[in-house]
Design a protein around this motif. Structure first.
Motif, PDB file in Angstrom:
ATOM      1  N   GLU A  25      33.917 -32.332  30.749  1.00  0.00           N
ATOM      2  CA  GLU A  25      33.281 -31.020  30.946  1.00  0.00           C
ATOM      3  C   GLU A  25      32.535 -30.604  29.678  1.00  0.00           C
ATOM      4  O   GLU A  25      33.169 -30.323  28.651  1.00  0.00           O
ATOM      5  N   VAL A  42      22.824 -27.560  31.467  1.00  0.00           N
ATOM      6  CA  VAL A  42      23.607 -28.697  31.945  1.00  0.00           C
ATOM      7  C   VAL A  42      23.059 -29.130  33.300  1.00  0.00           C
ATOM      8  O   VAL A  42      22.903 -28.308  34.201  1.00  0.00           O
ATOM      9  N   HIS A  43      22.733 -30.417  33.434  1.00  0.00           N
ATOM     10  CA  HIS A  43      22.294 -30.926  34.727  1.00  0.00           C
ATOM     11  C   HIS A  43      22.708 -32.384  34.905  1.00  0.00           C
ATOM     12  O   HIS A  43      22.837 -33.127  33.938  1.00  0.00           O
ATOM     13  N   LEU A  44      22.931 -32.738  36.157  1.00  0.00           N
ATOM     14  CA  LEU A  44      23.354 -34.080  36.526  1.00  0.00           C
ATOM     15  C   LEU A  44      22.127 -34.897  36.905  1.00  0.00           C
ATOM     16  O   LEU A  44      21.250 -34.411  37.619  1.00  0.00           O
ATOM     17  N   VAL A  49      25.481 -36.780  32.840  1.00  0.00           N
ATOM     18  CA  VAL A  49      25.297 -35.348  32.648  1.00  0.00           C
ATOM     19  C   VAL A  49      24.453 -35.194  31.389  1.00  0.00           C
ATOM     20  O   VAL A  49      24.740 -35.811  30.364  1.00  0.00           O
ATOM     21  N   TYR A  51      22.667 -32.327  28.732  1.00  0.00           N
ATOM     22  CA  TYR A  51      22.712 -30.921  28.338  1.00  0.00           C
ATOM     23  C   TYR A  51      22.170 -30.748  26.934  1.00  0.00           C
ATOM     24  O   TYR A  51      21.987 -31.709  26.191  1.00  0.00           O
TER      25      TYR A  51
END
Length: 152
Positions: A25, A42-44, A49, A51
């Protein structure tokens, strides 16, 4: 570019699933890395991931510099509950690059975490970057233990 590798291994009383969940996280890195004060955007993308993070440096106790860095995080839970891995890369505007890897292995009811950093810097920055990264690495172990260790 000059480079070096730093490795720090420590035990946490929490099982690998909990350590993995915590380290997977991005917002949990605030305070986990003492220099990190913000995580945003934050993006997938695929299995990664991405950020933006802000590291805050203080010089002589008076001058403050916020270093905005790009971070990629790849979490691999394939071997849970026995082990897991989190890895990625940090890109700093000063052309400092840091690959990182957390190998999490079950150790009884707890976990052994091996925190490995690979630094690449422009000439003249390696010693400073390595000293900062080593201090962060040791602090991260203390904070992660404080967050996840349970009384026996």
């Amino acid at each position: 570019m000059p480079s070096t590798e730093l490795e720090h291994t420590f035990r946490v009383a929490a099982p690998p699933e909990e350590v993995y969940a915590h380290l997977a996280e991005p917002t949990h890195y605030i305070g986990l890395s003492p220099l990190l004060v913000d995580v945003r955007d934050v993006h997938l993308s695929g299995g990664s991931v991405h950020y933006t993070a802000v590291e805050r440096f203080r010089f002589l106790g008076l001058l403050r510099h916020d270093n905005v860095i790009g971070v990629t995080l790849v979490a691999v839970p394939d071997r849970l509950p026995h082990s897991a891995e989190i890895s990625g890369e940090v890109r700093s505007p000063a052309r400092v690059r840091m690959g990182y890897r957390f190998a999490i292995e079950r150790d009884g009811a707890g976990s052994i975490v091996t925190d490995t950093l690979r630094l690449r810097t422009p000439p003249g920055l390696l010693r400073f970057a390595a000293s900062q990264a080593g201090a962060v690495q040791r602090a991260r172990a203390r904070v992660l233990k404080a967050r996840l260790d349970r009384p026996a």
